[in-house]
Design an enzyme around this catalytic site. Structure first.
Site, short mmCIF file in Angstrom:
data_model
loop_
_atom_site.label_atom_id
_atom_site.label_comp_id
_atom_site.label_asym_id
_atom_site.label_seq_id
_atom_site.Cartn_x
_atom_site.Cartn_y
_atom_site.Cartn_z
N TYR A 120 21.16 -7.05 -0.79
CA TYR A 120 20.36 -6.20 0.10
C TYR A 120 18.85 -6.40 -0.05
O TYR A 120 18.08 -5.61 0.51
CB TYR A 120 20.73 -4.71 -0.08
CG TYR A 120 22.16 -4.44 0.30
CD1 TYR A 120 22.53 -4.25 1.63
CD2 TYR A 120 23.17 -4.40 -0.65
CE1 TYR A 120 23.85 -4.03 1.99
CE2 TYR A 120 24.50 -4.18 -0.31
CZ TYR A 120 24.83 -3.99 1.01
OH TYR A 120 26.14 -3.77 1.36
N CYS B 62 0.82 -1.23 0.00
CA CYS B 62 0.00 0.00 0.00
C CYS B 62 0.85 1.27 0.00
O CYS B 62 0.75 2.09 0.91
CB CYS B 62 -0.93 -0.03 1.20
SG CYS B 62 -2.04 -1.44 1.17
C1 LIG Z 1 31.75 -1.30 6.60
C2 LIG Z 1 31.22 -1.83 5.33
N1 LIG Z 1 31.99 -2.64 4.60
C3 LIG Z 1 31.55 -3.17 3.45
C4 LIG Z 1 30.29 -2.88 2.97
C5 LIG Z 1 29.85 -3.50 1.67
O1 LIG Z 1 29.55 -2.59 0.71
P1 LIG Z 1 29.05 -3.11 -0.71
O2 LIG Z 1 27.94 -4.04 -0.46
O3 LIG Z 1 28.64 -1.90 -1.43
O4 LIG Z 1 30.23 -3.79 -1.34
C6 LIG Z 1 29.46 -2.03 3.69
C7 LIG Z 1 28.12 -1.67 3.18
O5 LIG Z 1 27.73 -0.56 3.09
C8 LIG Z 1 29.93 -1.49 4.91
O6 LIG Z 1 29.16 -0.69 5.65
#
Ligand SMILES: Cc1ncc(COP(=O)(O)O)c(C=O)c1O
Length: 419
Positions: A377, A348
């Protein structure tokens, strides 16, 4: 639409009737067996990507470690694959520590992050003797010193805020001035001195992570140049952040080019005998998974809405930072009579859009819709908005599929109610 396959896991293909194969399994068979929506991970593609990182880093900088940023896909089975391929795990919080341990990681290969680590999380880290705790602020030092028993010592890195602004969405920037993460140079110095004097902490080095979905290599290089201003240490953790390919037009740097840039920056700025850690997340997992949905309604109008049985409950990337995805109807990737539609979810919110303005051939209720590049993610930010059940995860390999996370049940939705 034929090139939609380019966005699918590397070992995908089309069966004789045009049905997409993920990890050798037909998408329609996967939907029939596990229901929809379902998140399908191509296990060989995942393993290949992990190896690309670990082998690539080892040849460029032998004294190196690759730790998978668990937050990108903190599912025990995925963490287990990473461990199996020789990666360590970066965790951000108690829950990720526990799934990492369940996945069989050597605690010495775990790196703990967090800008607001609680007493409990520090206690879990200390109890399980995690290899590295990344100090984000002076309170982390207080907590570690208060938690570590006399005679025990914890290796730590200090997270530096380098003041580097990469070209990505502001919601996934973390190294820019004003970010909540890490310590800018003047604030970092006294914290480093304090750690160096602490009988319970061992100052191993520095950490920097400038953000996510970064398509340009220069900010990574710049962050290495900035971090070394804080001094020479045995370890430098240069974070993650390399962009992944989601759309036709995305052209992220190849892992090899990224590693070349990291190694070149390290050779230029860091001590030759330093250990280098990198923490890729998104770029390891994004392109290794596909979400399969069922089309529930098709509403013609000024905009034709194709609504599916999932949405922002299983993919928050669009609402969170405007990430664009692409989609195709299973069995008709190359249909000729495509019409312009917007693919929306069942939640919604008007922001519950999966793919804005895309071309699909005669979308019809009951069609199976595939959205590639959902490995990063999506699982981790899944939610129960509108009482939806979080979706299952399936690993597909060489034509065989196995359920690794089941779909939530209706009972799960009330399982935490106490009254
Ligand atoms: C401390 C840290 N390392 C590594 C990552 C991994 O980043 P990505 O998934 O963009 O490679 C993140 C994600 O934001 C993070 O906060």
């Amino acid at each position: 639409m034929a090139d939609l396959l380019e966005l699918f896991p590397a070992d995908s293909g089309l069966d004789d009737d045009g049905t997409v194969l993920i990890g050798g399994c037909r998408a329609d068979d996967l939907a029939a067996e596990f229901g929809t929506p379902v998140l399908v991970v191509a296990e060989d593609a995942l393993r290949a990507r992990a190896r690309e990182y670990i082998d690539g880093m080892a040849t460029r900088w032998p004294n190196s470690r690759v730790v998978f940023a668990s937050k990108a896909f903190p599912c025990t089975a995925v963490q287990r694959v990473m461990v199996d391929e020789g990666l360590g795990l970066d965790v951000a919080g108690g829950g990720e520590i526990l799934t990492a341990l369940k996945a069989g990681v050597d605690p010495a290969q775990v790196v703990l992050h967090g800008n607001a680590k609680t007493d409990e999380e520090i206690r879990i880290a200390v109890e399980h003797r995690l290899g590295l705790v990344v100090v984000d602020n002076a309170n982390d030092v207080d907590r570690l010193e208060a938690t570590l028993p006399d005679g025990a010592a914890q290796d730590v890195l200090v997270r530096i805020l380098p003041g580097v602004t990469a070209d990505t969405h502001s919601h996934v920037l973390t190294g820019n001035e004003g970010s909540k993460f890490g310590l800018p140079e003047p604030a970092a110095r006294p914290v480093i001195r304090r750690i160096e004097r602490s009988p319970k902490l061992r100052m191993q080095g520095l950490h920097v992570h400038i953000g996510s979905q970064i398509m340009d290599l220069e900010p990574f290089t710049e962050s290495v140049a900035r971090v070394v201003r804080l001094g020479e240490f045995p370890v430098y953790d240069l974070g993650g952040g390399l962009g992944a390919r989601y759309t036709w037009s995305d052209r992220p740097p190849a892992v090899a080019d990224y590693l070349d840039a990291v190694a070149a920056a390290a050779r230029e700025h860091l001590p030759a005998d330093a250990q280098i850690i990198i923490e890729p997340g998104r770029s390891v997992v994004a392109s290794t998974a596909v979400t399969l949905y069922r089309v529930v309604t098709v509403k013609p109008g000024a905009i034709t809405f194709v609504a599916v049985d999932g949405g922002m409950g299983d993919n928050l990337e669009v609402a969170l930072f405007g990430q664009r995805f692409e989609a195709g109807i299973v069995g008709r990737f190359s249909g000729s009579e495509a019409q312009r539609v917007t693919v929306v979810g069942r939640h919604c919110e008007s922001g519950d859009v999966l793919v804005d303005a895309t071309d699909l051939p005669s979308p019809t209720v009951g069609d199976l819709l595939a959205v590639p590049a959902t490995g990063a993610y999506c699982y981790t930010m899944a939610n129960n908005y509108n009482g939806t059940r979080r979706i299952p995860v399936v690993l597909a390999r060489a034509g065989a599929a196995r359920l690794v996370v089941r779909r939530e049940t209706w009972d799960d939705l009330t399982a935490r109610d106490v009254d």
